[in-house]
Design an enzyme around this catalytic site. Structure first.
Site, PDB file in Angstrom:
ATOM      1  N   ILE A  63       0.721  -1.195   0.003  1.00 44.30           N
ATOM      2  CA  ILE A  63       0.054   0.044  -0.078  1.00 44.30           C
ATOM      3  C   ILE A  63       0.773   1.155   0.152  1.00 44.30           C
ATOM      4  O   ILE A  63       0.334   2.262  -0.061  1.00 44.30           O
ATOM      5  CB  ILE A  63      -0.956   0.044   1.277  1.00 44.30           C
ATOM      6  N   ALA A 112      12.174   4.940  -0.807  1.00 40.04           N
ATOM      7  CA  ALA A 112      13.262   4.678  -1.399  1.00 40.04           C
ATOM      8  C   ALA A 112      14.027   3.507  -0.333  1.00 40.04           C
ATOM      9  O   ALA A 112      14.876   2.758  -0.825  1.00 40.04           O
ATOM     10  CB  ALA A 112      14.223   5.815  -1.467  1.00 40.04           C
ATOM     11  N   VAL A 148       8.894  -0.587   2.344  1.00 40.25           N
ATOM     12  CA  VAL A 148       7.667  -0.967   1.630  1.00 40.25           C
ATOM     13  C   VAL A 148       6.756  -1.149   2.817  1.00 40.25           C
ATOM     14  O   VAL A 148       6.966  -1.562   3.988  1.00 40.25           O
ATOM     15  CB  VAL A 148       7.875  -2.160   0.944  1.00 40.25           C
ATOM     16  N   VAL A 149       5.544  -0.564   2.600  1.00 40.82           N
ATOM     17  CA  VAL A 149       4.591  -0.860   3.361  1.00 40.82           C
ATOM     18  C   VAL A 149       3.271  -1.648   2.959  1.00 40.82           C
ATOM     19  O   VAL A 149       2.986  -1.349   1.850  1.00 40.82           O
ATOM     20  CB  VAL A 149       3.629   0.719   3.916  1.00 40.82           C
ATOM     21  N   LYS A 152       5.246  -1.874   8.218  1.00 44.58           N
ATOM     22  CA  LYS A 152       6.484  -0.999   7.362  1.00 44.58           C
ATOM     23  C   LYS A 152       7.618  -1.960   7.464  1.00 44.58           C
ATOM     24  O   LYS A 152       8.151  -2.197   8.734  1.00 44.58           O
ATOM     25  CB  LYS A 152       6.565   0.273   8.140  1.00 44.58           C
ATOM     26  N   ASP A 210       9.526  14.825   8.501  1.00 41.12           N
ATOM     27  CA  ASP A 210       8.990  14.689   7.024  1.00 41.12           C
ATOM     28  C   ASP A 210       7.472  14.863   6.865  1.00 41.12           C
ATOM     29  O   ASP A 210       6.680  13.978   6.549  1.00 41.12           O
ATOM     30  CB  ASP A 210       9.238  13.383   6.760  1.00 41.12           C
TER      31      ASP A 210
END
Length: 527
Positions: free
Chosen positions: A23, A27, A30-31, A46, A146
């Site tokens: 989903i 970089a 990945v989730v 995550k 962020d």
């Protein structure tokens, strides 16, 4: 049975989680959605690769523990974390509404953004919740670092939560997060990054989040950050040299901005002040007139969630259900698949880790994992190779009146260099070095010529600039501007054989900047 399962602690056994669709991806991580069988609950996991991180697990666990103590309705709940082979798995609450970025992309794809992407009431409602979360983090000594639409998540009930803080930033700094209120680590996404974070001189505090918040406000109205069309180095240069961006920056069709009023624009300008001390705190912003337009979560549920993409529409299906081993990587067509082979250096994940942009002459460079990828831990000291340090000029006090000629290793002919670069410079096969000279004044105000080589495919502008700073040849405040202009030359050597640029370090006392005499300026040329 549901009561019993809810009372169970979160499992740290990989086999208790059935991994499902991807989903989100970045970089370094990945989730994936996943189903936790013991808890009978769907979660988000995550997965962060630790192979190149070399972070002390003791320090990492301390940071995770501190993060797990964050409890606020506007902060995504982190349930547990554990290591699977060379990955850190963070188990957190799954918000089925996806990110605000997902919704922005969906609206733009349908062509429903001609008069602005989100209206003021929707923006005010979302951002008020984000401010509540930021206020909580800041009061507890945390800096998110962020803030952007991609890290603002929505629940199916219209709730708003901030994600992706703490461990992500912790990993990007190589484990060098302390509880100090001022950071000097270079973390964040360039388009949303505050000037003081880019400069890496004074350090920065929670006011860096306020700048990012202002950029995010623009993103929610226009669909993108002001400098989104530019490469990272150009973004840094524009942010540092230009006046702060506004709602209009980079927008071609000004008609789409007509419905946004003065209070919204004023709120943005308050956030986007280059002097962080002049920016308001999250608590002060919550009292701003613009947020009187904010409504409740039911409004968001009705207004945007009903026309948002579903989780299945956002998801990228995994081609094969993974076993206990294997790697997940993105394929050329944008899909995801598992590989039981060793690390695939040609995959997107592999490229991020291998870091094609890394300069081998710098053993370990201070960098942003997204902006300047490296294979080494971030936040460690630079070491200048002997072959370069042997050719360094004398200390400032011994500088002659004429520009110092610093002779670095033998260079390729300029004509050949330019020809090689213009015909596909960046390839690994074409390793013809380009000879350059950087002319600027030293601390004694004497001109100094620094000669060096740049090998395309091996060196990076940021890496070489770091070497110059490490050697005491360039002021640390000028890292970004020197790197940006070096990048400009090596990308288009035929049209940019010489560039003169203003230094971020400026001039001292009563000196008047002069680009001709290189007072407060520097010149970079192909020699």
């Amino acid at each position: 049975m549901s009561e019993d399962s809810s009372a169970l602690p979160w499992s740290i056994n990989r086999d208790d989680y059935e991994l499902q669709e991807v989903i989100g991806s970045g970089a370094t991580a990945v989730v994936q959605a996943a189903y936790c069988a013991p808890k009978k609950e769907k979660v988000a996991i995550k997965r962060i690769n630790l192979e190149k991180c070399q972070t002390s697990m003791d320090e990492l666990l301390k940071e995770i523990q501190a993060m797990s103590q964050c409890h606020h309705p506007n902060i995504v709940s982190y349930y547990t974390s554990f290591v699977v082979k060379d990955e850190l798995w963070l188990v957190m609450k799954l918000l089925s509404g996806g990110s605000v970025l997902d919704i922005i992309k969906h609206i733009v794809a349908k062509g429903e953004h001609k008069s602005g992407v989100l209206d003021e009431s929707t923006i005010a409602t979302i951002l008020r919740e984000v401010l509540e979360g930021l206020e909580y983090l800041h009061k507890n000594g945390q800096i998110h670092r962020d803030v952007k639409a991609g890290n603002i998540l929505l629940g199916e009930d219209g709730s708003v939560q901030i994600a992706d803080f703490g461990v992500s930033a912790f990993l990007a700094t190589g484990g060098d997060i302390t509880r100090n209120k001022v950071r000097k680590t270079f973390v964040g996404t360039p388009c949303w990054m505050a000037p003081e974070v880019m400069e890496q001189v004074r350090g920065y505090d929670f006011k860096a989040d306020i700048w990012s918040f202002g950029i995010t406000a623009i993103e929610l109205a226009t669909g993108a950050a002001p400098y989104h069309k530019y490469p990272p180095m150009k973004v840094l240069m524009l942010t540092l040299q230009n006046d702060p961006p506004s709602l209009e920056t980079g927008v071609q069709d000004k008609e789409m901005l007509k419905k946004y009023g003065k209070s919204f624009r004023k709120m943005i300008s308050l956030c986007l002040q280059k002097d962080p001390e002049k920016r308001p705190t999250a608590a002060e912003l919550l009292r701003h007139k613009f947020f009187q337009k904010a409504k409740n979560k039911e409004f968001l549920q009705e207004k945007i969630l009903q026309r948002a993409p579903t989780i299945s529409e956002r998801a990228k299906k995994v081609r094969r259900v993974p076993g206990s081993s294997g790697r997940l990587h993105k394929t050329e067509d944008g899909g995801w698949e598992w590989s039981d082979d060793e690390f695939d250096e040609e995959s997107e994940e592999g490229k991020a880790a291998i870091s094609q942009l890394r300069s081998p002459r710098v053993k370990e460079s201070i960098s942003n994992s997204e902006l300047f990828p490296t294979t080494d831990p971030v936040g460690t000291l630079l070491q200048v190779p002997e072959q370069i340090s042997a050719h360094l000029p004398q200390p400032a006090g011994q500088m002659p009146t004429q520009p110092t000629q610093v002779s670095l290793p033998p260079t390729a002919e300029p004509a050949k260099t330019a020809q090689a670069l213009s015909s596909g410079s960046g390839s690994q096969e074409t390793k013809i070095p380009i000879s350059l000279v950087l002319r600027l004044r030293n601390s004694k105000k004497e001109l100094n010529d620094i000669r060096f080589e740049f090998t395309p495919g091996r060196d990076t502008a940021e890496g070489v600039s770091q070497e110059l700073i490490s050697a005491g040849l360039v002021d640390g405040r000028d890292l970004v501007i020197v790197a940006a202009n070096l990048q400009k030359i090596v990308e288009e050597p035929q049209s940019n054989r010489s560039v003169t640029f203003k230094l971020a370090s400026g001039v001292e006392g009563s000196d008047i900047p002069d680009d001709g005499k290189l007072i407060g300026f520097a010149q970079l040329s192909i020699s």
